[in-house]
Scaffold this motif. Structure first.
Motif, PDB file in Angstrom:
ATOM      1  N   ASP A   1       0.510 -38.762  18.503  1.00 32.35           N
ATOM      2  CA  ASP A   1       0.589 -39.721  17.397  1.00 32.35           C
ATOM      3  C   ASP A   1       0.959 -39.035  16.078  1.00 32.35           C
ATOM      4  OD1 ASP A   1      -1.728 -38.296  17.041  1.00 32.35           O
ATOM      5  OD2 ASP A   1      -2.902 -40.009  16.308  1.00 32.35           O
ATOM      6  N   ALA A   2       1.577 -37.855  16.162  1.00 28.37           N
ATOM      7  CA  ALA A   2       1.901 -37.134  14.930  1.00 28.37           C
ATOM      8  C   ALA A   2       3.145 -36.278  15.125  1.00 28.37           C
ATOM      9  CB  ALA A   2       0.724 -36.254  14.504  1.00 28.37           C
ATOM     10  N   VAL A   3       3.861 -36.067  14.021  1.00 27.28           N
ATOM     11  CA  VAL A   3       4.957 -35.102  13.970  1.00 27.28           C
ATOM     12  C   VAL A   3       4.647 -34.146  12.835  1.00 27.28           C
ATOM     13  CG1 VAL A   3       7.417 -34.731  13.571  1.00 27.28           C
ATOM     14  CG2 VAL A   3       6.660 -36.763  14.830  1.00 27.28           C
ATOM     15  N   SER A   4       4.521 -32.884  13.144  1.00 30.98           N
ATOM     16  CA  SER A   4       4.267 -31.913  12.077  1.00 30.98           C
ATOM     17  C   SER A   4       5.574 -31.229  11.689  1.00 30.98           C
ATOM     18  CB  SER A   4       3.211 -30.895  12.489  1.00 30.98           C
ATOM     19  OG  SER A   4       3.562 -30.241  13.680  1.00 30.98           O
ATOM     20  N   LEU A   5       5.675 -30.904  10.409  1.00 37.85           N
ATOM     21  CA  LEU A   5       6.881 -30.306   9.857  1.00 37.85           C
ATOM     22  C   LEU A   5       6.551 -28.929   9.307  1.00 37.85           C
ATOM     23  CD1 LEU A   5       7.203 -33.560   9.440  1.00 37.85           C
ATOM     24  CD2 LEU A   5       9.038 -32.893   7.880  1.00 37.85           C
ATOM     25  N   MET A   6       7.271 -27.936   9.771  1.00 35.28           N
ATOM     26  CA  MET A   6       7.124 -26.578   9.253  1.00 35.28           C
ATOM     27  C   MET A   6       8.213 -26.322   8.222  1.00 35.28           C
ATOM     28  SD  MET A   6       7.131 -22.939  11.298  1.00 35.28           S
ATOM     29  CE  MET A   6       5.508 -23.214  11.980  1.00 35.28           C
ATOM     30  N   LEU A   7       7.800 -25.904   7.025  1.00 39.76           N
ATOM     31  CA  LEU A   7       8.741 -25.631   5.950  1.00 39.76           C
ATOM     32  C   LEU A   7       9.049 -24.138   5.867  1.00 39.76           C
ATOM     33  CD1 LEU A   7       7.731 -28.519   5.240  1.00 39.76           C
ATOM     34  CD2 LEU A   7       8.033 -27.897   2.834  1.00 39.76           C
ATOM     35  N   PRO A   8      10.234 -23.797   5.390  1.00 40.79           N
ATOM     36  CA  PRO A   8      10.594 -22.379   5.260  1.00 40.79           C
ATOM     37  C   PRO A   8       9.843 -21.726   4.115  1.00 40.79           C
ATOM     38  CG  PRO A   8      12.303 -23.756   4.300  1.00 40.79           C
ATOM     39  CD  PRO A   8      11.327 -24.690   4.961  1.00 40.79           C
ATOM     40  N   PRO A   9       9.865 -20.394   4.052  1.00 43.64           N
ATOM     41  CA  PRO A   9       9.215 -19.702   2.934  1.00 43.64           C
ATOM     42  C   PRO A   9       9.807 -20.148   1.603  1.00 43.64           C
ATOM     43  CG  PRO A   9       9.829 -18.155   4.666  1.00 43.64           C
ATOM     44  CD  PRO A   9      10.461 -19.468   5.017  1.00 43.64           C
ATOM     45  N   VAL A  10       8.991 -20.057   0.558  1.00 46.95           N
ATOM     46  CA  VAL A  10       9.457 -20.401  -0.776  1.00 46.95           C
ATOM     47  C   VAL A  10      10.405 -19.304  -1.247  1.00 46.95           C
ATOM     48  CG1 VAL A  10       8.774 -20.838  -3.160  1.00 46.95           C
ATOM     49  CG2 VAL A  10       7.333 -21.642  -1.274  1.00 46.95           C
ATOM     50  N   ASP A  11      11.612 -19.695  -1.621  1.00 50.66           N
ATOM     51  CA  ASP A  11      12.634 -18.748  -2.048  1.00 50.66           C
ATOM     52  C   ASP A  11      12.440 -18.422  -3.526  1.00 50.66           C
ATOM     53  OD1 ASP A  11      14.861 -17.208  -2.410  1.00 50.66           O
ATOM     54  OD2 ASP A  11      16.300 -18.860  -2.291  1.00 50.66           O
ATOM     55  N   LYS A  12      11.937 -17.234  -3.814  1.00 50.47           N
ATOM     56  CA  LYS A  12      11.676 -16.849  -5.200  1.00 50.47           C
ATOM     57  C   LYS A  12      12.965 -16.815  -6.030  1.00 50.47           C
ATOM     58  CE  LYS A  12       7.424 -14.171  -4.470  1.00 50.47           C
ATOM     59  NZ  LYS A  12       6.736 -12.877  -4.703  1.00 50.47           N
ATOM     60  N   ASP A  13      14.089 -16.468  -5.388  1.00 53.79           N
ATOM     61  CA  ASP A  13      15.350 -16.365  -6.122  1.00 53.79           C
ATOM     62  C   ASP A  13      15.826 -17.704  -6.666  1.00 53.79           C
ATOM     63  OD1 ASP A  13      15.779 -13.559  -5.860  1.00 53.79           O
ATOM     64  OD2 ASP A  13      16.402 -13.860  -3.792  1.00 53.79           O
ATOM     65  N   SER A  14      15.495 -18.789  -5.971  1.00 50.39           N
ATOM     66  CA  SER A  14      15.973 -20.102  -6.416  1.00 50.39           C
ATOM     67  C   SER A  14      14.894 -20.911  -7.128  1.00 50.39           C
ATOM     68  CB  SER A  14      16.502 -20.899  -5.215  1.00 50.39           C
ATOM     69  OG  SER A  14      15.449 -21.218  -4.307  1.00 50.39           O
ATOM     70  N   PHE A  15      13.699 -20.351  -7.271  1.00 53.65           N
ATOM     71  CA  PHE A  15      12.561 -21.088  -7.810  1.00 53.65           C
ATOM     72  C   PHE A  15      12.829 -21.586  -9.233  1.00 53.65           C
ATOM     73  CE2 PHE A  15       8.383 -21.565  -9.724  1.00 53.65           C
ATOM     74  CZ  PHE A  15       7.652 -22.170  -8.736  1.00 53.65           C
ATOM     75  N   PHE A  16      13.149 -20.687 -10.137  1.00 57.96           N
ATOM     76  CA  PHE A  16      13.374 -21.079 -11.530  1.00 57.96           C
ATOM     77  C   PHE A  16      14.616 -21.949 -11.665  1.00 57.96           C
ATOM     78  CE2 PHE A  16       9.978 -18.369 -12.685  1.00 57.96           C
ATOM     79  CZ  PHE A  16       9.679 -18.594 -14.018  1.00 57.96           C
ATOM     80  N   ALA A  17      15.660 -21.630 -10.903  1.00 58.65           N
ATOM     81  CA  ALA A  17      16.892 -22.416 -10.982  1.00 58.65           C
ATOM     82  C   ALA A  17      16.647 -23.859 -10.554  1.00 58.65           C
ATOM     83  CB  ALA A  17      17.973 -21.779 -10.118  1.00 58.65           C
ATOM     84  N   THR A  18      15.811 -24.045  -9.526  1.00 58.91           N
ATOM     85  CA  THR A  18      15.515 -25.399  -9.059  1.00 58.91           C
ATOM     86  C   THR A  18      14.762 -26.189 -10.112  1.00 58.91           C
ATOM     87  OG1 THR A  18      15.476 -24.688  -6.743  1.00 58.91           O
ATOM     88  CG2 THR A  18      14.342 -26.742  -7.273  1.00 58.91           C
ATOM     89  N   ILE A  19      13.767 -25.572 -10.749  1.00 59.16           N
ATOM     90  CA  ILE A  19      13.005 -26.267 -11.783  1.00 59.16           C
ATOM     91  C   ILE A  19      13.896 -26.578 -12.984  1.00 59.16           C
ATOM     92  CG2 ILE A  19      11.084 -26.036 -13.419  1.00 59.16           C
ATOM     93  CD1 ILE A  19       9.707 -24.339 -11.246  1.00 59.16           C
ATOM     94  N   ALA A  20      14.784 -25.639 -13.328  1.00 59.69           N
ATOM     95  CA  ALA A  20      15.676 -25.845 -14.470  1.00 59.69           C
ATOM     96  C   ALA A  20      16.624 -27.014 -14.236  1.00 59.69           C
ATOM     97  CB  ALA A  20      16.463 -24.575 -14.758  1.00 59.69           C
ATOM     98  N   THR A  21      17.099 -27.184 -13.009  1.00 58.89           N
ATOM     99  CA  THR A  21      18.093 -28.220 -12.734  1.00 58.89           C
ATOM    100  C   THR A  21      17.493 -29.529 -12.229  1.00 58.89           C
ATOM    101  OG1 THR A  21      18.421 -27.307 -10.499  1.00 58.89           O
ATOM    102  CG2 THR A  21      19.903 -26.551 -12.242  1.00 58.89           C
ATOM    103  N   ARG A  22      16.386 -29.446 -11.466  1.00 54.19           N
ATOM    104  CA  ARG A  22      15.820 -30.643 -10.846  1.00 54.19           C
ATOM    105  C   ARG A  22      14.485 -31.068 -11.448  1.00 54.19           C
ATOM    106  NH1 ARG A  22      18.352 -32.046  -6.132  1.00 54.19           N
ATOM    107  NH2 ARG A  22      16.560 -33.310  -5.546  1.00 54.19           N
ATOM    108  N   GLY A  23      13.901 -30.212 -12.287  1.00 61.47           N
ATOM    109  CA  GLY A  23      12.605 -30.540 -12.878  1.00 61.47           C
ATOM    110  C   GLY A  23      11.474 -30.082 -11.991  1.00 61.47           C
TER     111      GLY A  23
END
Length: 427
Positions: A376-398
């Motif tokens: 009755d469930a589907v679990s989702l595994m996410l990839p590691p957090v990419d430190k190189d794109s962290f600030f760029a993502t916040i700057a462009t996407r909030g």
């Protein structure tokens, strides 16, 4: 107090305990172990009758308890007592360079400073120097505001991230600071590791920090809030109300004590927070996400293969689902360049809303596989957090969606130690 208005930072007057017994003075951030009364009971036992930051903070375990108001009143009383009864050394103007070794053997470095709340904003779409990393829930601010508003002292568990791949700020400050003896050096309670701190107070040391900050500021963006999003939003709310009520532009309330950590510090681990969607159909869910994100869907033969694929990527998602024939392992491999969770979560929100499903947030791959085996469930595994794109993502996407990442384990979070006078007199 020296203010660097061009980077939203000031040199605070820091209070350290006169008795440097850190194993009783320092306690972990109040937003940890929120469902674990045993942990906080053990903290109380470790403290005993000694002066401790436990007595000047409110663990969020007690935030909704009937005696919360009485607890806050007791905190205010203790703060005034600590200020008046010689618990602290004399305040000293300066930054603090910190080295924290956790119980996992990881060492990270930090810089304690104060930030100007006028340079910080958490609301979506802002372009402030200091920005939230995760969505801030406005309803969480008022109960926290009751704690800070009028408090004689502050002690931070807020951690800000700085984008410093060349390590010119904290690491360089540490090289200079460590030419002198540490201001404190001790073990943290309940097996939580060790911490050392050195003053950065000489003019040349302070100015070197300022110069490094100016070099790191890019496109009016310098700091991202790593831990303590809601605490910093609360500090902002208290200052906004205070300055309007008293018609002032300067006050200790305008500033907040924080620890700055380099996102590229090897001792700072970023763990993805995985998801589980209940009563979802894995074929339908992966098709829905493939349609929105692009990429390729394929099944793999084992949990080990799925985990390796996801762990070695920055933009692949793993799905674990149970069936009458056994557990199915599916991978969606995409070419997205933003931080993966920032693209995934809005789509999951849409998917579960349209189908009236429920979602939960889980830590660790073991939980992904355990829950995914259910029919009755589907679990989702996410990839590691990419430190190189962290600030760029916040700057462009909030700000990122809720539950985007975790900075280390609970015991690795910031421990309260340094303090600063906030409201000089009781309100």
């Amino acid at each position: 107090m020296k203010i660097f208005s061009d980077c939203g930072v000031c040199v605070p007057d820091i209070l350290l305990p006169a008795k440097k017994d850190l194993s009783s003075w320092s306690v972990v951030a109040c937003d940890q172990y929120t469902q674990d009364s045993v942990y906080w009971n053990n903290v109380a036992k470790a403290v005993g009758n000694a002066p401790s930051t436990l007595n000047i903070i409110l663990p969020e375990l007690y935030l909704d308890k009937p005696d919360c108001t009485n607890r806050i009143a007791a905190i205010r009383k203790t703060m005034r007592s600590y200020l008046n009864d010689g618990v602290f050394d004399e305040p000293r103007e300066g930054f603090m360079y910190i080295e924290r070794t956790t119980s996992y053997g990881r060492k990270r470095c930090g810089l304690v400073c104060a930030i100007d709340l006028e340079a910080y904003e958490w609301k979506p779409g802002n372009t402030a120097l200091i920005r939230a990393t995760e969505a801030t829930i406005a309803s969480r601010i008022p109960p926290r505001k009751a704690i800070r508003d009028g408090a004689p002292l502050e002690s931070p568990h807020i951690m800000l991230l700085v984008n410093d791949s060349e390590r010119i700020l904290i690491e360089e400050a540490g090289k200079r600071a460590k030419k002198q003896k540490p201001a404190y050096d001790g073990d943290l309670m309940l097996g939580s590791g060790h911490i050392k701190g050195w003053w950065i107070s000489e003019a040349d040391e302070v100015n070197a920090v300022h110069d490094a900050l100016l070099k790191l500021e890019k496109d009016n963006f310098l700091f991202a809030v790593g831990d303590g999003n809601h605490s910093l939003a609360t500090a902002k709310a208290v200052w906004e109300e205070y300055k309007q009520k008293h018609n002032v532009t300067e006050s200790p309330v305008r500033y907040a004590l924080v620890e700055v950590v380099n996102i590229f510090d090897k001792g700072l681990t970023f763990e993805p927070i995985h998801r589980v969607v209940f009563n979802a159909n894995v074929t339908e869910l992966t098709a829905f996400l493939k349609d929105r994100l692009g990429g390729t869907v394929r099944t793999v033969s084992s949990a080990e293969e799925l985990e390796k694929i996801v762990h070695d990527s920055t933009a692949s998602f793993g799905f674990v689902s149970g069936s009458a024939e056994g557990t199915v392992y599916t991978v969606l491999e995409t070419d997205i360049t933003d931080l993966a969770v920032s693209r995934l979560q809005p789509l999951l929100d849409e998917y579960i809303s349209e189908r009236s499903l429920t979602i939960d947030y889980i830590h660790g791959s073991d939980e992904v596989f355990r829950l995914g085996e259910r029919t009755d469930a589907v679990s989702l595994m996410l990839p590691p957090v990419d430190k190189d794109s962290f600030f760029a993502t916040i700057a462009t996407r909030g700000a990122l969606p809720r539950k985007s990442f975790s900075m280390g384990e609970a015991s690795e979070k910031r421990f309260y130690l340094e303090c600063r006078t906030l409201f000089a007199e009781e309100k």
